[in-house]
Design a protein around this motif. Structure first.
Motif, PDB file in Angstrom:
ATOM      1  N   VAL A  87       0.836  -1.218   0.000  1.00 32.08           N
ATOM      2  CA  VAL A  87       0.000   0.000   0.000  1.00 32.08           C
ATOM      3  C   VAL A  87       0.866   1.262   0.000  1.00 32.08           C
ATOM      4  O   VAL A  87       0.458   2.297  -0.526  1.00 32.08           O
ATOM      5  CB  VAL A  87      -1.052   0.033   1.147  1.00 32.08           C
ATOM      6  CG1 VAL A  87      -2.054  -1.095   0.985  1.00 32.08           C
ATOM      7  CG2 VAL A  87      -0.425   0.027   2.513  1.00 32.08           C
ATOM      8  N   GLY A  88       2.064   1.158   0.567  1.00 32.41           N
ATOM      9  CA  GLY A  88       3.008   2.282   0.472  1.00 32.41           C
ATOM     10  C   GLY A  88       3.369   2.573  -0.978  1.00 32.41           C
ATOM     11  O   GLY A  88       3.380   3.724  -1.412  1.00 32.41           O
ATOM     12  N   HIS A  89       3.644   1.519  -1.738  1.00 35.15           N
ATOM     13  CA  HIS A  89       3.931   1.697  -3.168  1.00 35.15           C
ATOM     14  C   HIS A  89       2.718   2.284  -3.896  1.00 35.15           C
ATOM     15  O   HIS A  89       2.858   3.154  -4.758  1.00 35.15           O
ATOM     16  CB  HIS A  89       4.313   0.355  -3.807  1.00 35.15           C
ATOM     17  CG  HIS A  89       5.661  -0.158  -3.389  1.00 35.15           C
ATOM     18  ND1 HIS A  89       6.832   0.511  -3.714  1.00 35.15           N
ATOM     19  CD2 HIS A  89       6.035  -1.251  -2.692  1.00 35.15           C
ATOM     20  CE1 HIS A  89       7.857  -0.167  -3.215  1.00 35.15           C
ATOM     21  NE2 HIS A  89       7.406  -1.228  -2.589  1.00 35.15           N
ATOM     22  N   LEU A  90       1.530   1.793  -3.540  1.00 29.42           N
ATOM     23  CA  LEU A  90       0.321   2.243  -4.245  1.00 29.42           C
ATOM     24  C   LEU A  90       0.034   3.724  -3.997  1.00 29.42           C
ATOM     25  O   LEU A  90      -0.433   4.428  -4.893  1.00 29.42           O
ATOM     26  CB  LEU A  90      -0.869   1.378  -3.832  1.00 29.42           C
ATOM     27  CG  LEU A  90      -0.839   0.018  -4.529  1.00 29.42           C
ATOM     28  CD1 LEU A  90      -1.662  -1.009  -3.773  1.00 29.42           C
ATOM     29  CD2 LEU A  90      -1.332   0.162  -5.971  1.00 29.42           C
ATOM     30  N   LYS A  91       0.341   4.173  -2.800  1.00 27.61           N
ATOM     31  CA  LYS A  91       0.162   5.607  -2.507  1.00 27.61           C
ATOM     32  C   LYS A  91       1.037   6.439  -3.447  1.00 27.61           C
ATOM     33  O   LYS A  91       0.615   7.453  -3.991  1.00 27.61           O
ATOM     34  CB  LYS A  91       0.517   5.859  -1.038  1.00 27.61           C
ATOM     35  CG  LYS A  91       0.196   7.259  -0.558  1.00 27.61           C
ATOM     36  CD  LYS A  91       0.435   7.380   0.943  1.00 27.61           C
ATOM     37  CE  LYS A  91       0.060   8.784   1.421  1.00 27.61           C
ATOM     38  NZ  LYS A  91       0.181   8.918   2.878  1.00 27.61           N
ATOM     39  N   ARG A  92       2.273   5.997  -3.622  1.00 27.29           N
ATOM     40  CA  ARG A  92       3.188   6.706  -4.532  1.00 27.29           C
ATOM     41  C   ARG A  92       2.687   6.627  -5.973  1.00 27.29           C
ATOM     42  O   ARG A  92       2.792   7.594  -6.745  1.00 27.29           O
ATOM     43  CB  ARG A  92       4.594   6.093  -4.489  1.00 27.29           C
ATOM     44  CG  ARG A  92       5.567   6.670  -3.515  1.00 27.29           C
ATOM     45  CD  ARG A  92       5.655   8.162  -3.480  1.00 27.29           C
ATOM     46  NE  ARG A  92       6.192   8.788  -4.672  1.00 27.29           N
ATOM     47  CZ  ARG A  92       5.972  10.047  -5.036  1.00 27.29           C
ATOM     48  NH1 ARG A  92       5.210  10.837  -4.320  1.00 27.29           N
ATOM     49  NH2 ARG A  92       6.501  10.541  -6.114  1.00 27.29           N
ATOM     50  N   MET A  93       2.163   5.487  -6.361  1.00 28.40           N
ATOM     51  CA  MET A  93       1.660   5.335  -7.739  1.00 28.40           C
ATOM     52  C   MET A  93       0.521   6.327  -7.987  1.00 28.40           C
ATOM     53  O   MET A  93       0.453   6.959  -9.051  1.00 28.40           O
ATOM     54  CB  MET A  93       1.194   3.891  -7.974  1.00 28.40           C
ATOM     55  CG  MET A  93       2.360   2.916  -8.059  1.00 28.40           C
ATOM     56  SD  MET A  93       1.872   1.186  -7.831  1.00 28.40           S
ATOM     57  CE  MET A  93       1.123   0.838  -9.424  1.00 28.40           C
ATOM     58  N   GLY A  94      -0.365   6.463  -7.017  1.00 29.93           N
ATOM     59  CA  GLY A  94      -1.457   7.435  -7.144  1.00 29.93           C
ATOM     60  C   GLY A  94      -0.909   8.844  -7.312  1.00 29.93           C
ATOM     61  O   GLY A  94      -1.389   9.633  -8.127  1.00 29.93           O
ATOM     62  N   ASN A  95       0.128   9.155  -6.533  1.00 28.78           N
ATOM     63  CA  ASN A  95       0.730  10.488  -6.621  1.00 28.78           C
ATOM     64  C   ASN A  95       1.378  10.726  -7.981  1.00 28.78           C
ATOM     65  O   ASN A  95       1.343  11.839  -8.499  1.00 28.78           O
ATOM     66  CB  ASN A  95       1.780  10.655  -5.526  1.00 28.78           C
ATOM     67  CG  ASN A  95       1.249  11.477  -4.376  1.00 28.78           C
ATOM     68  OD1 ASN A  95       0.831  12.615  -4.569  1.00 28.78           O
ATOM     69  ND2 ASN A  95       1.228  10.901  -3.187  1.00 28.78           N
ATOM     70  N   LEU A  96       1.987   9.691  -8.533  1.00 28.97           N
ATOM     71  CA  LEU A  96       2.636   9.844  -9.845  1.00 28.97           C
ATOM     72  C   LEU A  96       1.592  10.055 -10.940  1.00 28.97           C
ATOM     73  O   LEU A  96       1.784  10.898 -11.827  1.00 28.97           O
ATOM     74  CB  LEU A  96       3.520   8.625 -10.135  1.00 28.97           C
ATOM     75  CG  LEU A  96       4.790   8.563  -9.271  1.00 28.97           C
ATOM     76  CD1 LEU A  96       5.383   7.156  -9.271  1.00 28.97           C
ATOM     77  CD2 LEU A  96       5.839   9.567  -9.755  1.00 28.97           C
ATOM     78  N   ALA A  97       0.474   9.313 -10.870  1.00 30.52           N
ATOM     79  CA  ALA A  97      -0.616   9.539 -11.835  1.00 30.52           C
ATOM     80  C   ALA A  97      -1.140  10.969 -11.679  1.00 30.52           C
ATOM     81  O   ALA A  97      -1.441  11.653 -12.672  1.00 30.52           O
ATOM     82  CB  ALA A  97      -1.728   8.519 -11.612  1.00 30.52           C
ATOM     83  N   ARG A  98      -1.214  11.415 -10.423  1.00 31.99           N
ATOM     84  CA  ARG A  98      -1.669  12.795 -10.146  1.00 31.99           C
ATOM     85  C   ARG A  98      -0.699  13.823 -10.752  1.00 31.99           C
ATOM     86  O   ARG A  98      -1.130  14.847 -11.291  1.00 31.99           O
ATOM     87  CB  ARG A  98      -1.770  12.970  -8.624  1.00 31.99           C
ATOM     88  CG  ARG A  98      -2.344  14.304  -8.175  1.00 31.99           C
ATOM     89  CD  ARG A  98      -2.591  14.280  -6.667  1.00 31.99           C
ATOM     90  NE  ARG A  98      -2.714  15.628  -6.144  1.00 31.99           N
ATOM     91  CZ  ARG A  98      -1.688  16.376  -5.770  1.00 31.99           C
ATOM     92  NH1 ARG A  98      -0.462  15.906  -5.846  1.00 31.99           N
ATOM     93  NH2 ARG A  98      -1.892  17.607  -5.322  1.00 31.99           N
ATOM     94  N   HIS A  99       0.605  13.563 -10.660  1.00 26.44           N
ATOM     95  CA  HIS A  99       1.592  14.461 -11.276  1.00 26.44           C
ATOM     96  C   HIS A  99       1.299  14.635 -12.761  1.00 26.44           C
ATOM     97  O   HIS A  99       1.322  15.746 -13.290  1.00 26.44           O
ATOM     98  CB  HIS A  99       3.011  13.895 -11.164  1.00 26.44           C
ATOM     99  CG  HIS A  99       3.632  14.056  -9.815  1.00 26.44           C
ATOM    100  ND1 HIS A  99       3.220  14.971  -8.881  1.00 26.44           N
ATOM    101  CD2 HIS A  99       4.694  13.406  -9.248  1.00 26.44           C
ATOM    102  CE1 HIS A  99       3.966  14.872  -7.804  1.00 26.44           C
ATOM    103  NE2 HIS A  99       4.872  13.934  -7.996  1.00 26.44           N
ATOM    104  N   ILE A 100       1.055  13.507 -13.440  1.00 29.16           N
ATOM    105  CA  ILE A 100       0.782  13.542 -14.886  1.00 29.16           C
ATOM    106  C   ILE A 100      -0.494  14.354 -15.139  1.00 29.16           C
ATOM    107  O   ILE A 100      -0.537  15.209 -16.036  1.00 29.16           O
ATOM    108  CB  ILE A 100       0.615  12.108 -15.448  1.00 29.16           C
ATOM    109  CG1 ILE A 100       1.864  11.252 -15.179  1.00 29.16           C
ATOM    110  CG2 ILE A 100       0.250  12.146 -16.936  1.00 29.16           C
ATOM    111  CD1 ILE A 100       2.989  11.414 -16.143  1.00 29.16           C
TER     112      ILE A 100
END
Lengths: 225, 225
Positions: A87-100
């Protein structure tokens, strides 16, 4: 392991799979928003990031509750720790999609991707989303083989990034510094998203070793293509 | 909480502080290697990354052992989960310092930082290292106030990144696309390192709430400047 622990862990894993699919969908939409200059779709992705963060916090709290159980079943916390890491990785993945999505919104309505880098960035975004979908399937099926294949497939993402840099640094690049820096950072976000998806899939190993059968109540994930 | 749990948790936290100081030192050296084109120093940072990764794996394993204890003391796993999250951030910090060192080594002996961006990148690297040092102090003292100040200070890093982009995108930027992309990515690595340091410091809150006194056997960390 007692039935309660089994049931709690199974619920955690079901939510982990849901989060991973949500992250995949977010990245798909973020890339469409970017490539088609679709500001409303970018706004949807940004809103979904809050939802993913809330799911992260909820899942993490439930992991802590499971770990706090005082029965001997809490004696093998490895699977719960795997969920925590994922879930730590998934939080970062959400943030990266948000960056885009934020880049898509910020630059709207100006076209922001030069034609020369459009195919390579589109391929990177496709792989990033697909890796997350495949990670969801690997977790759901406790499938270490798919997880290993995903790690292998990650080489293509790295090769695409090198190819992207080759285009940006070529003598005939005519779109200036700002477009080049944007493309390099977007490529970086896709690459990191894919790395995190590989890391999520790798947790399938720990879920397989805890002896819990495949999660039910979820649609079947796509296999590695 | 029983003495054994206390002692095990205290050892975990001592190693967490050591890892955080190591990450800080790695970033300091990576930045020196980059700014002074010092390839041997870059190699030291790259080797230290393996050491940090080994410490990560060891600490994570010991967290799992502590969580697997079947006595009621394992009933409050919050502090251990905080350590797990923190070592995850530290692994990434080591990798980011390694990225900087790899760029320094790859570009050696060519100068790689344009004069215009040298001060802003130097300041970002200084803040990144300092944040990690301050995070170590916050963890060691279970000091939520310093952790909060660090989150505030993170705004300066974001402002520096915007300033960096202003320089790269200005009409008078004369160093071409490759130097600009390199500077943007280096800035991104410093920014992410600082973000992770802030996240490590934030775990002080959970260590404070578990009632464990300040860790001994460690030199005093610098306070926030």
């Amino acid at each position: 392991m007692c039935a309660t622990f089994h049931a709690q862990l199974d619920e955690l894993i079901i939510d982990l799979v849901r989060m991973t699919r949500l992250a995949s969908q977010m990245m798909t939409n973020a890339a469409i928003a970017l490539h088609q200059a679709d500001a409303p779709l970018a706004a949807v992705v940004i809103a979904k990031c809050d939802q993913l963060n809330a799911m992260h916090d909820d899942t993490e709290q439930r992991c802590i509750v499971v770990l706090a159980r005082r029965e001997p079943v809490a004696g093998d916390p490895r699977a719960v720790v795997a969920v925590l890491r994922a879930v730590g990785h998934l939080k970062r993945m959400g943030n990266l999609a948000r960056h885009i999505a934020l880049i898509a919104r910020f630059k709207h309505p100006n076209p922001m991707i030069a034609d020369e880098v459009r195919p390579v960035l589109a391929r990177m975004s496709l792989l990033a989303s697909q890796f997350a979908e495949d990670a969801a399937g690997a977790i759901q099926r406790r499938d270490c083989v798919s997880a290993g294949q995903l790690a292998e497939a990650d080489h293509e993402v790295n090769a695409l990034r090198r190819h992207l840099f080759g285009i940006l640094f070529a003598a005939d690049w005519s779109h200036g510094v700002e477009h080049a820096v944007d493309a390099a950072l977007i490529g970086r976000y896709y690459e990191r998203f894919a790395d995190h998806a590989v890391a999520v899939a790798a947790e399938a190993r720990y879920l397989a070793s805890c002896g819990l059968p495949e999660s039910h109540g979820l649609e079947t994930g796509s296999r590695l293509r």
